[in-house]
Design a protein around this motif. Structure first.
Motif, mmCIF file in Angstrom:
data_model
loop_
_atom_site.group_PDB
_atom_site.id
_atom_site.type_symbol
_atom_site.label_atom_id
_atom_site.label_comp_id
_atom_site.label_asym_id
_atom_site.label_seq_id
_atom_site.Cartn_x
_atom_site.Cartn_y
_atom_site.Cartn_z
ATOM 1 N N TYR A 257 51.422 -1.376 -24.855
ATOM 2 C CA TYR A 257 50.876 -1.525 -23.515
ATOM 3 C C TYR A 257 51.957 -1.183 -22.507
ATOM 4 C CZ TYR A 257 47.101 -3.971 -25.836
ATOM 5 O OH TYR A 257 46.056 -4.280 -26.655
ATOM 6 N N GLY A 258 51.547 -0.531 -21.412
ATOM 7 C CA GLY A 258 52.478 -0.143 -20.369
ATOM 8 C C GLY A 258 52.683 -1.254 -19.352
ATOM 9 N N GLN A 259 53.667 -1.050 -18.492
ATOM 10 C CA GLN A 259 54.004 -2.014 -17.441
ATOM 11 C C GLN A 259 52.756 -2.417 -16.658
ATOM 12 O OE1 GLN A 259 57.069 -3.379 -16.986
ATOM 13 N NE2 GLN A 259 56.184 -4.689 -15.429
ATOM 14 N N ASP A 260 52.547 -3.729 -16.515
ATOM 15 C CA ASP A 260 51.447 -4.339 -15.766
ATOM 16 C C ASP A 260 50.065 -4.123 -16.384
ATOM 17 O OD1 ASP A 260 53.226 -5.360 -13.826
ATOM 18 O OD2 ASP A 260 53.175 -3.457 -12.747
ATOM 19 N N GLU A 261 49.997 -3.470 -17.540
ATOM 20 C CA GLU A 261 48.710 -3.274 -18.193
ATOM 21 C C GLU A 261 48.187 -4.622 -18.702
ATOM 22 O OE1 GLU A 261 46.753 -0.232 -21.457
ATOM 23 O OE2 GLU A 261 48.909 -0.197 -21.106
ATOM 24 N N ARG A 262 46.869 -4.803 -18.629
ATOM 25 C CA ARG A 262 46.229 -6.057 -19.045
ATOM 26 C C ARG A 262 45.332 -5.794 -20.249
ATOM 27 N NH1 ARG A 262 46.373 -9.979 -14.867
ATOM 28 N NH2 ARG A 262 47.270 -9.125 -12.970
ATOM 29 N N TRP A 263 45.184 -6.836 -21.084
ATOM 30 C CA TRP A 263 44.285 -6.741 -22.218
ATOM 31 C C TRP A 263 43.795 -8.133 -22.607
ATOM 32 C CZ3 TRP A 263 49.515 -6.508 -22.525
ATOM 33 C CH2 TRP A 263 50.173 -7.355 -23.409
ATOM 34 N N GLU A 264 42.746 -8.149 -23.398
ATOM 35 C CA GLU A 264 42.174 -9.394 -23.883
ATOM 36 C C GLU A 264 42.484 -9.533 -25.363
ATOM 37 O OE1 GLU A 264 38.005 -9.658 -23.025
ATOM 38 O OE2 GLU A 264 38.308 -9.197 -20.911
ATOM 39 N N ASP A 265 42.839 -10.726 -25.766
ATOM 40 C CA ASP A 265 43.064 -11.039 -27.174
ATOM 41 C C ASP A 265 41.876 -11.870 -27.642
ATOM 42 O OD1 ASP A 265 44.005 -11.553 -29.690
ATOM 43 O OD2 ASP A 265 45.718 -12.740 -29.071
ATOM 44 N N GLY A 266 40.786 -11.180 -27.952
ATOM 45 C CA GLY A 266 39.571 -11.855 -28.386
ATOM 46 C C GLY A 266 39.082 -12.834 -27.337
ATOM 47 N N CYS A 267 38.596 -13.972 -27.801
ATOM 48 C CA CYS A 267 38.134 -15.016 -26.888
ATOM 49 C C CYS A 267 39.237 -16.019 -26.598
ATOM 50 C CB CYS A 267 36.921 -15.735 -27.486
ATOM 51 S SG CYS A 267 35.365 -14.910 -27.109
ATOM 52 N N ASP A 268 40.448 -15.725 -27.019
ATOM 53 C CA ASP A 268 41.529 -16.689 -26.859
ATOM 54 C C ASP A 268 42.357 -16.498 -25.590
ATOM 55 O OD1 ASP A 268 40.901 -17.996 -29.288
ATOM 56 O OD2 ASP A 268 42.020 -16.476 -30.392
ATOM 57 N N TYR A 269 42.813 -15.268 -25.323
ATOM 58 C CA TYR A 269 43.801 -15.068 -24.252
ATOM 59 C C TYR A 269 43.520 -13.823 -23.411
ATOM 60 C CZ TYR A 269 46.525 -18.363 -27.006
ATOM 61 O OH TYR A 269 46.941 -19.468 -27.697
ATOM 62 N N ASN A 270 43.953 -13.880 -22.156
ATOM 63 C CA ASN A 270 44.106 -12.733 -21.276
ATOM 64 C C ASN A 270 45.603 -12.478 -21.185
ATOM 65 O OD1 ASN A 270 41.365 -12.335 -20.484
ATOM 66 N ND2 ASN A 270 41.537 -14.083 -19.116
ATOM 67 N N CYS A 271 46.010 -11.241 -21.411
ATOM 68 C CA CYS A 271 47.446 -10.925 -21.466
ATOM 69 C C CYS A 271 47.802 -9.812 -20.490
ATOM 70 C CB CYS A 271 47.818 -10.487 -22.884
ATOM 71 S SG CYS A 271 47.477 -11.736 -24.145
ATOM 72 N N GLN A 272 49.098 -9.753 -20.155
ATOM 73 C CA GLN A 272 49.607 -8.715 -19.282
ATOM 74 C C GLN A 272 51.033 -8.381 -19.688
ATOM 75 O OE1 GLN A 272 49.779 -9.687 -15.108
ATOM 76 N NE2 GLN A 272 50.339 -7.612 -14.531
#
Length: 74
Positions: free
Chosen positions: A3-18
């Motif tokens: 993932y690049g700088q400041d990119e966001r993603w979801e880890d299933g139903c557990d976490y929102n990440c950046q």
């Protein structure tokens, strides 16, 4: 996956990440759903609606559960 700088993603139903520092591979994740402790006994925790991750709190009229500012069930 990278993932690049400041990119966001979801880890299933557990976490929102950046990604917070791509040069060092540092990222931060926050839980998607709130954890409810010490709910009034009249309230119940219902399963998440279809297509959602977070359970729903169901309380009778007159009992208010306060959510953090900006919280949106996911």
């Amino acid at each position: 996956m990278f993932y690049g700088q400041d990119e966001r993603w979801e880890d299933g139903c557990d976490y929102n990440c950046q990604c917070v520092d791509a040069s060092k591979g540092h990222y931060q994740c926050a839980a998607k759903c709130l954890t409810f402790r010490d709910l009034p006994p009249e309230c119940s925790v219902l399963p998440a609606p279809q297509g959602k991750c977070c359970p729903i709190i169901n309380c009778p009229q007159g009992i208010v559960v306060n959510y953090p500012d900006g919280y949106q069930p996911q």
